[in-house]
Design a protein around this motif. Structure first.
Motif, mmCIF file in Angstrom:
data_model
loop_
_atom_site.group_PDB
_atom_site.id
_atom_site.type_symbol
_atom_site.label_atom_id
_atom_site.label_comp_id
_atom_site.label_asym_id
_atom_site.label_seq_id
_atom_site.Cartn_x
_atom_site.Cartn_y
_atom_site.Cartn_z
ATOM 1 N N ALA A 68 0.823 -1.219 0.000
ATOM 2 C CA ALA A 68 0.000 0.000 0.000
ATOM 3 C C ALA A 68 0.858 1.271 0.000
ATOM 4 O O ALA A 68 0.344 2.373 -0.235
ATOM 5 C CB ALA A 68 -0.917 -0.007 1.217
ATOM 6 N N LYS A 70 3.527 1.876 2.571
ATOM 7 C CA LYS A 70 3.929 2.280 3.931
ATOM 8 C C LYS A 70 5.416 2.682 3.970
ATOM 9 O O LYS A 70 5.767 3.734 4.505
ATOM 10 C CB LYS A 70 3.692 1.117 4.927
ATOM 11 C CG LYS A 70 2.245 0.708 5.061
ATOM 12 C CD LYS A 70 2.070 -0.362 6.084
ATOM 13 C CE LYS A 70 2.714 -1.679 5.689
ATOM 14 N NZ LYS A 70 2.146 -2.350 4.503
ATOM 15 N N THR A 71 6.253 1.805 3.387
ATOM 16 C CA THR A 71 7.699 2.073 3.452
ATOM 17 C C THR A 71 8.043 3.381 2.729
ATOM 18 O O THR A 71 8.833 4.192 3.229
ATOM 19 C CB THR A 71 8.484 0.892 2.841
ATOM 20 O OG1 THR A 71 8.014 -0.301 3.468
ATOM 21 C CG2 THR A 71 9.961 1.019 3.066
ATOM 22 N N GLY A 340 2.530 -4.983 6.369
ATOM 23 C CA GLY A 340 1.068 -4.807 6.271
ATOM 24 C C GLY A 340 0.319 -6.124 6.339
ATOM 25 O O GLY A 340 0.908 -7.213 6.260
#
Ligand SMILES: Nc1ncnc2c1ncn2[C@@H]1O[C@H](COP(=O)(O)OP(=O)(O)OP(=O)(O)O)[C@@H](O)[C@H]1O
Length: 976
Positions: A68, A70-71, A340
């Motif tokens: 999605a 995040k990193t 995730g």
């Protein structure tokens, strides 16, 4: 626009393409608050400002499905913070470079994400009081180590394996006997060796650069790469049966030798440890041969252990490099980027742990946004209709509850020696079937209803992974290796196993329990910070840009509770502040400040002044609660007023600074002028001193020159005048007639000039010739010179007269001296003559009387005696003979007297002559006269003495004087 806001939560949709919204201009824009559009920079900026203003540590919790974004979002947040609190720039860069290292060793391609983080990560960034980054610390959670030895179709192992194989320089390749990725069994399990659009060789170069930046020396880097190569070669070790019982041993091939060499042991030692197992029975130790599967498990366990240990060691090295001094640790911003939520076709123990972690995070999210908020309304007396939300507490209980939670049952089963994955599945189904979140499935499977969806787990490998048991022979073997890192890894493992467990009865902590404990610790850590939530949304499953799968997005929004967040934000009062905080922040905006005293009335007055409708806020016992968007107007006004205040302050300070500057400037100039003046005066005095001697010398020289010039000019003028006068005389004599004629002509001319106007002017001028003018001028000049000369003559005459007067004076003096001299001479002569006469008379009388006249002493007053002549003729005859000597002496005295007189006379005369002849002579006649007189006086005294002696002698010889003589002497005495 990929960002939007749902209440306090930032929603970030993965664009899967470069959207050009992370450049420096965006950093500056958010930093300067030029824009307030939702953005990860805005969230990071809020966290930073709240940390600086309130002094409370902040956290940015990024969640979302795998892939999605995040990193990437975490990286952007860190980039912004590094720009804000860059400090000296080095630490900021180091923090950013850690991503590259951790991604290489901890990220892999999965079916959901080409760069999926296979570990959880919490990065704490520490700040100084001034807001500069002072250091950072990275905490990692549960690396998916099974990936090292086992790959699902279409997935890759950790990036570093591929990067090393393709990017290592020739020397390194040779040293490690590196082959291409396709030659390693661990990597070829799946058909995916490359990632589209990713250059592993380039990534390796970047990795080396990043390792350099975090100050990992080349030697350490090489050691780390050697471990990676060792893992790869371990995977290539094959086993062959050695007997009928299917016991095996490692094939003595390139893989065994290479792996052994890289680990620092012999191939034989490695073979031993991989194909046998030592069992302790009482005091005896038996060596048990391993079957093929057991040998493979042993090999894979060794590979996983080496890789996981290497990852932990790397994180340690990075933390050392980012290390911060204790005194700076106080305020921090933690960024959580944890794997995730995952739901594959086949989900194993890793997914089980990952999804449990996501449940925990969701719980934190719910607690902060729904539970605490709604509870607070009730406690603070706010009228509030509760908003329902999906509370995942029950799901968490399913995992955590003791003794009948999944983790407890898993641990229990793991401790049974005969348990299998089947027995575990049955146990779970038996104990948890009543939970609405659990569902038993066929065979070894069971499913859990997570907040993000139902996931089917296969318990295959659960027990083994949970135990994470490593054959002690393997640890022992590593500790005896020559290479540094295997020894270090073994040492750590031994230390861990030596750590006391809760009680001696409880077995060693399982992976599941350990992970649960780590998450508890993490949650506790996050609860001490002010959280800022970012929810990352995956727009499609194909990882493609510009593709928006509505159903997928809605599902994610629903699962992670965003819809409830929106509901609560709309119905609730997301902005809350204590009365005091509100009054302090906005109270100064009040137009009538004195009217209100307590914070509550100030707060309400502010709200009224800004026309905030009563429906838009609630007043609690301790806090003010405002609906979304209400605080914005107040903040804007506050910003505006503060800017105005700053503007006024700026002008005032500017004015004051300028005035001060002018005053100082004036003062400085005055001081400077004084100092300059003094310096110049001093310099001048020094110069003047130096020049005055030279100038006086010059002046003397010039004066002498002027005088000389004057004398020359005067001499020349005098000579010329004399010649002129002489010529004039000649002219006078020769041209008397002519002059008369000229005189006549002049008078005629004058007459003509007055009478005859007919006569031309030129002729009139001819009649008064230049000779006339010249003559007149000469006459005047001659007269002047004459006057001058006469004056000089008069002066000279006067001087002459003075000299003459002085000469006369001297002559008179001389005369008087001479007279006195003559008188004295005469007196002496008379005395001498009288003495001679009396001597002669005494001699005659003596002859007549026939007796001896004894000599008599004369009176000492010679000048008296000199006044008369001694009567020599009266000397008696009897003594005449004897007196001849005395007479001679007297004669000598007389002679001397004559000579001396003559000498003195001569000297006096010559002095007088000198005076007359040379009045300006060097010889001073007065002094000479004085000296002459002195000489004369001296001689006179001496002469008198001798005269006296002579008289005494005469008297002694009995030359008695008669009465006549005595009378003579007495007469002499009376005369004196
Ligand atoms: N803001 C963004 N702009 C452009 N591309 C992005 C952005 N965020 C994510 N991506 C793309 O999506 C990919 C996946 O993102 P990322 O690795 O951050 O996901 P993740 O949520 O961390 O996944 P995982 O949980 O598996 O680690 C990235 O490799 C990148 O190509």
């Amino acid at each position: 626009m990929i960002y939007s806001k749902a209440g306090l939560v930032l929603i970030a949709v993965n664009p899967y393409k470069d959207v050009q919204i992370y450049g420096e201009e965006f950093v500056t824009s958010y930093r300067q608050k030029a824009t307030d559009n939702p953005h990860v920079f805005a969230t990071a900026d809020t966290a930073y400002n709240e940390m600086m203003n309130d002094g409370i540590s902040q956290s940015i919790i990024i969640s979302g499905e795998s892939g999605a974004g995040k990193t990437e979002t975490a990286k952007m947040a860190m980039r912004y913070l590094a720009a804000l609190g860059g400090g000296n720039g080095r630490i900021g860069r180091k923090i950013l470079e850690t991503h590259c290292i951790l991604e290489a060793f901890g990220n892999a391609k999965t079916s959901k994400n080409d760069n999926s983080s296979r570990f959880g990560k919490l990065t704490e960034i520490y700040f100084t009081e001034t807001g500069k980054i002072s250091g950072a610390k990275i905490q990692t959670f549960l690396l998916e180590k099974s990936r090292v030895v086992q790959l699902a179709a279409g997935e890759r192992s950790y990036h570093i394996f591929y990067q090393l194989c393709v990017g290592a320089p020739p020397t390194l390749r040779e040293k490690m006997n590196l082959k291409m990725a396709s030659e390693y069994n661990y990597l070829i399990q799946s058909d995916s060796l490359v990632i589209n659009g990713v250059d592993d060789a380039k990534k390796f170069q970047k990795l080396v650069e990043a390792l350099d930046i975090v100050q990992m020396c080349k030697e350490e880097q090489e050691q780390a790469f050697a471990m990676i190569a060792a893992v790869l070669w371990l995977g290539n070790i094959s086993f062959q049966s050695i007997d009928n019982e299917h016991y095996v041993e490692a094939s003595a091939d390139e893989a065994l030798t290479s792996a052994a060499r890289l680990m620092g042991c012999t191939p034989h030692e490695l073979n031993q440890v991989l194909s046998t197992h030592r069992v302790q029975a009482g005091k005896d130790i038996f060596v048990k041969k391993l079957t093929l599967q057991q040998a493979i498990d042993s090999r894979d366990a060794l590979a996983k252990f080496i890789y996981a240990s290497l990852f932990d060691w790397l994180v340690e090295q990075i933390n050392k490099s980012l290390g911060v001094h204790k005194k700076y640790i106080g305020r921090s911003i933690s960024i959580l980027d944890i794997y995730g939520f995952e739901s594959f076709k086949k989900n194993s123990f890793e997914q089980f742990c990952i999804n449990y972690a996501n449940e925990r995070l969701q719980q934190h999210f719910n607690r902060y946004l729904f539970k605490l908020g709604q509870e607070e309304y009730g406690l603070d007396g706010i009228d509030w209709t509760k908003v329902d939300f999906e509370d995942n507490q029950e799901c968490l209980d399913l995992f955590e509850k003791k003794p009948l939670g999944i983790f407890s049952l898993l641990d229990e089963e793991s401790n049974f020696p005969n348990s299998t994955d089947f027995t575990l599945a049955n146990k779970l189904k038996q104990h948890l079937h009543s939970s609405s979140y659990f569902k038993g499935d066929r065979g070894r499977a069971f499913s859990v209803r997570h907040f993000a969806g139902e996931v089917l787990y296969d318990t295959n490998g659960f027990l083994e992974k949970n135990r994470d048991s490593l054959n002690s022979d393997l640890v022992q073997h590593l500790s005896s290796c020559n290479s540094e890192l295997p020894r270090l890894f073994a040492k750590k493992r031994i230390n861990q196993s030596l750590k006391p467990t809760i009680s001696s009865d409880t077995p060693k902590q399982s992976v599941g329990t350990n992970f649960k404990g780590q998450l508890f610790k993490l949650m506790h850590q996050l609860e001490n910070t002010k959280p800022h939530f970012i929810r990352c949304i995956k727009p499609n499953c194909k990882q493609l840009p510009d593709m928006y799968e509505e159903e997928l997005v809605l599902q994610q929004l629903r699962y992670c509770g965003i819809l409830e967040v929106v509901k609560i934000s709309r119905a609730g009062y997301p902005t809350r502040m204590t009365h005091l905080e509100f009054a302090e922040r906005y109270g100064f905006l009040l137009l009538e400040t004195n009217a209100y005293q307590d914070p509550l009335s100030i707060s309400v007055a502010v709200l009224k002044q800004f026309n905030v409708l009563p429906d838009m806020y609630r007043v609690g016992y301790t806090k003010l609660y405002l609906r979304t968007g209400q605080i914005g107007a107040l903040e804007d006004r506050r910003k505006q007023v503060l800017q105005g205040v700053i503007q006024v302050q700026k002008y005032f300070r500017g004015h004051r600074a300028r005035r001060l500057f002018h005053e100082f400037n004036k003062g400085a100039k005055t001081i400077q002028s004084f100092v300059c003046g003094e310096n110049i005066r001093r310099k001048y005095a020094i110069e003047a001193n130096r020049c005055s001697s030279y100038a006086s010398h010059l002046l003397d020289e010039q004066l002498a020159s002027v005088i000389y010039l004057q004398s020359v000019i005067r001499g020349w003028l005098a000579r010329r005048d004399f010649n002129n006068m002489h010529n004039l005389k000649q002219l006078n004599l020769e041209s008397v007639k002519c002059r008369r004629k000229v005189g006549r002509k002049i008078s005629e001319a004058k007459v003509f000039a007055t009478l005859d106007t007919d006569m031309p002017h030129e002729q009139q001028i001819q009649v008064v010739p230049s000779v006339m003018v010249e003559l007149q001028r000469k006459v005047l000049k001659a007269e002047a010179i004459l006057g001058q000369k006469e004056q000089e003559n008069a002066t000279l005459r006067e001087q002459l007269q003075q000299y003459e007067a002085r000469q006369l004076e001297y002559e008179a003096k001389m005369k008087s001296m001479e007279d006195m001299w003559q008188k004295q001479m005469a007196s002496l002569q008379t005395s001498l003559a009288a003495a001679r006469k009396s001597l002669a008379a005494d001699s005659n009388a003596g002859q007549r009387r026939g007796d001896v006249v004894s000599p008599r002493y004369y009176d000492s007053e010679d000048n008296v005696s000199m006044g008369s002549r001694t009567p020599v003729g009266n000397m008696p005859d009897v003594v005449r003979g004897r007196e001849n000597g005395s007479l001679n002496a007297v004669g000598n005295l007389l002679k001397e007297f004559e000579q001396r007189r003559q000498t003195f006379d001569d000297d006096a005369k010559s002095l007088a002559e000198i005076r007359m002849a040379q009045p300006t002579s060097n010889v001073n006649p007065d002094d000479e006269f004085r000296r002459l007189k002195c000489r004369f006086e001296t001689w006179k005294k001496e002469y008198k003495l001798r005269l006296k002696e002579t008289k005494a002698r005469l008297h002694k010889r009995g030359y008695e004087s008669d009465k006549t003589r005595r009378k003579w002497w007495e007469k002499l005495g009376s005369r004196s």
